[in-house]
Design a protein around this motif. Sequence first.
Motif, mmCIF file in Angstrom:
data_model
loop_
_atom_site.group_PDB
_atom_site.id
_atom_site.type_symbol
_atom_site.label_atom_id
_atom_site.label_comp_id
_atom_site.label_asym_id
_atom_site.label_seq_id
_atom_site.Cartn_x
_atom_site.Cartn_y
_atom_site.Cartn_z
ATOM 1 N N LEU A 55 0.805 -1.149 -0.013
ATOM 2 C CA LEU A 55 -0.045 0.195 0.121
ATOM 3 C C LEU A 55 0.864 1.454 -0.263
ATOM 4 O O LEU A 55 0.583 2.322 -0.884
ATOM 5 C CB LEU A 55 -0.914 0.127 1.070
ATOM 6 C CG LEU A 55 -2.147 -0.827 1.259
ATOM 7 C CD1 LEU A 55 -2.592 -1.064 2.627
ATOM 8 C CD2 LEU A 55 -3.034 -0.895 0.208
ATOM 9 N N VAL A 60 -0.434 5.008 -1.250
ATOM 10 C CA VAL A 60 -1.352 5.426 -0.206
ATOM 11 C C VAL A 60 -0.765 5.932 1.142
ATOM 12 O O VAL A 60 0.232 5.625 1.623
ATOM 13 C CB VAL A 60 -1.951 3.819 0.224
ATOM 14 C CG1 VAL A 60 -3.007 4.029 1.309
ATOM 15 C CG2 VAL A 60 -2.700 3.260 -0.940
ATOM 16 N N PRO A 61 -1.378 7.074 1.541
ATOM 17 C CA PRO A 61 -0.806 7.622 2.706
ATOM 18 C C PRO A 61 -0.676 6.958 3.973
ATOM 19 O O PRO A 61 -1.560 6.001 4.151
ATOM 20 C CB PRO A 61 -1.820 8.821 2.956
ATOM 21 C CG PRO A 61 -2.350 9.017 1.638
ATOM 22 C CD PRO A 61 -2.476 7.637 1.069
ATOM 23 N N SER A 62 0.147 7.333 4.780
ATOM 24 C CA SER A 62 0.391 6.027 6.081
ATOM 25 C C SER A 62 -0.785 5.999 6.517
ATOM 26 O O SER A 62 -1.090 4.912 7.433
ATOM 27 C CB SER A 62 1.846 6.696 6.763
ATOM 28 O OG SER A 62 2.060 5.895 7.869
ATOM 29 N N TYR A 63 -1.519 7.312 6.973
ATOM 30 C CA TYR A 63 -2.753 7.145 7.777
ATOM 31 C C TYR A 63 -3.814 6.252 7.285
ATOM 32 O O TYR A 63 -4.540 5.777 8.131
ATOM 33 C CB TYR A 63 -3.146 8.589 8.157
ATOM 34 C CG TYR A 63 -3.872 9.227 7.117
ATOM 35 C CD1 TYR A 63 -5.192 9.273 7.264
ATOM 36 C CD2 TYR A 63 -3.266 9.906 5.962
ATOM 37 C CE1 TYR A 63 -5.949 9.802 6.128
ATOM 38 C CE2 TYR A 63 -3.967 10.315 5.077
ATOM 39 C CZ TYR A 63 -5.327 10.417 5.041
ATOM 40 O OH TYR A 63 -5.782 11.128 4.116
ATOM 41 N N LYS A 64 -3.823 6.202 6.059
ATOM 42 C CA LYS A 64 -4.914 5.242 5.599
ATOM 43 C C LYS A 64 -4.356 3.895 5.346
ATOM 44 O O LYS A 64 -5.247 2.898 5.570
ATOM 45 C CB LYS A 64 -5.368 5.820 3.876
ATOM 46 C CG LYS A 64 -5.848 6.987 3.784
ATOM 47 C CD LYS A 64 -6.440 7.401 2.479
ATOM 48 C CE LYS A 64 -7.324 8.396 2.275
ATOM 49 N NZ LYS A 64 -7.677 8.514 0.855
ATOM 50 N N VAL A 65 -3.094 3.482 5.299
ATOM 51 C CA VAL A 65 -2.466 2.293 5.525
ATOM 52 C C VAL A 65 -2.917 1.784 6.813
ATOM 53 O O VAL A 65 -3.405 0.630 7.038
ATOM 54 C CB VAL A 65 -0.839 2.230 5.189
ATOM 55 C CG1 VAL A 65 -0.629 0.863 5.516
ATOM 56 C CG2 VAL A 65 -0.776 2.541 3.944
ATOM 57 N N ALA A 67 -5.451 2.536 8.952
ATOM 58 C CA ALA A 67 -6.687 2.382 9.007
ATOM 59 C C ALA A 67 -7.032 1.104 8.439
ATOM 60 O O ALA A 67 -8.026 0.296 8.882
ATOM 61 C CB ALA A 67 -7.676 3.643 8.575
ATOM 62 N N ALA A 68 -6.342 0.726 7.062
ATOM 63 C CA ALA A 68 -6.806 -0.336 6.397
ATOM 64 C C ALA A 68 -6.505 -1.518 7.460
ATOM 65 O O ALA A 68 -7.016 -2.418 7.592
ATOM 66 C CB ALA A 68 -6.168 -0.354 5.054
ATOM 67 N N HIS A 71 -8.719 -2.424 10.145
ATOM 68 C CA HIS A 71 -9.950 -3.090 9.719
ATOM 69 C C HIS A 71 -9.428 -4.609 9.518
ATOM 70 O O HIS A 71 -10.244 -5.232 9.904
ATOM 71 C CB HIS A 71 -10.429 -2.449 8.530
ATOM 72 C CG HIS A 71 -11.568 -3.072 8.043
ATOM 73 N ND1 HIS A 71 -12.769 -3.108 8.516
ATOM 74 C CD2 HIS A 71 -11.565 -3.865 6.824
ATOM 75 C CE1 HIS A 71 -13.690 -3.737 7.901
ATOM 76 N NE2 HIS A 71 -13.033 -4.319 6.905
#
Length: 85
Positions: A55, A60-65, A67-68, A71
């Motif tokens: 990712l 993909v930005p680290s904060y979204k990584v 979050a993913a 999950h």
Amino acid sequence: MTAATAPFSMTQAGHITGLPKSYIQALISDDLLAPSRDMRFTFQDLVLLQAARRLLDSGVPSYKVVAALAHVRESLGPIDPKQLN
């Protein structure tokens, strides 16, 4: 967790996934990884780390990584080491 259920060291996890130890440590601090007391990781941990690497490499930005991965970690739930044999 024993060496049989968590066979990978921090150094090995970093080498296999290409992630720096500092990033792996940050994921531990965020409770996304739970290595053994002697900082050993399971295959499932390495799968999550590899997903993070891909990712990040895709932009993909680290904060979204993070979050993913949170999950994914929630959906996987705990693994019973007895089921691995």
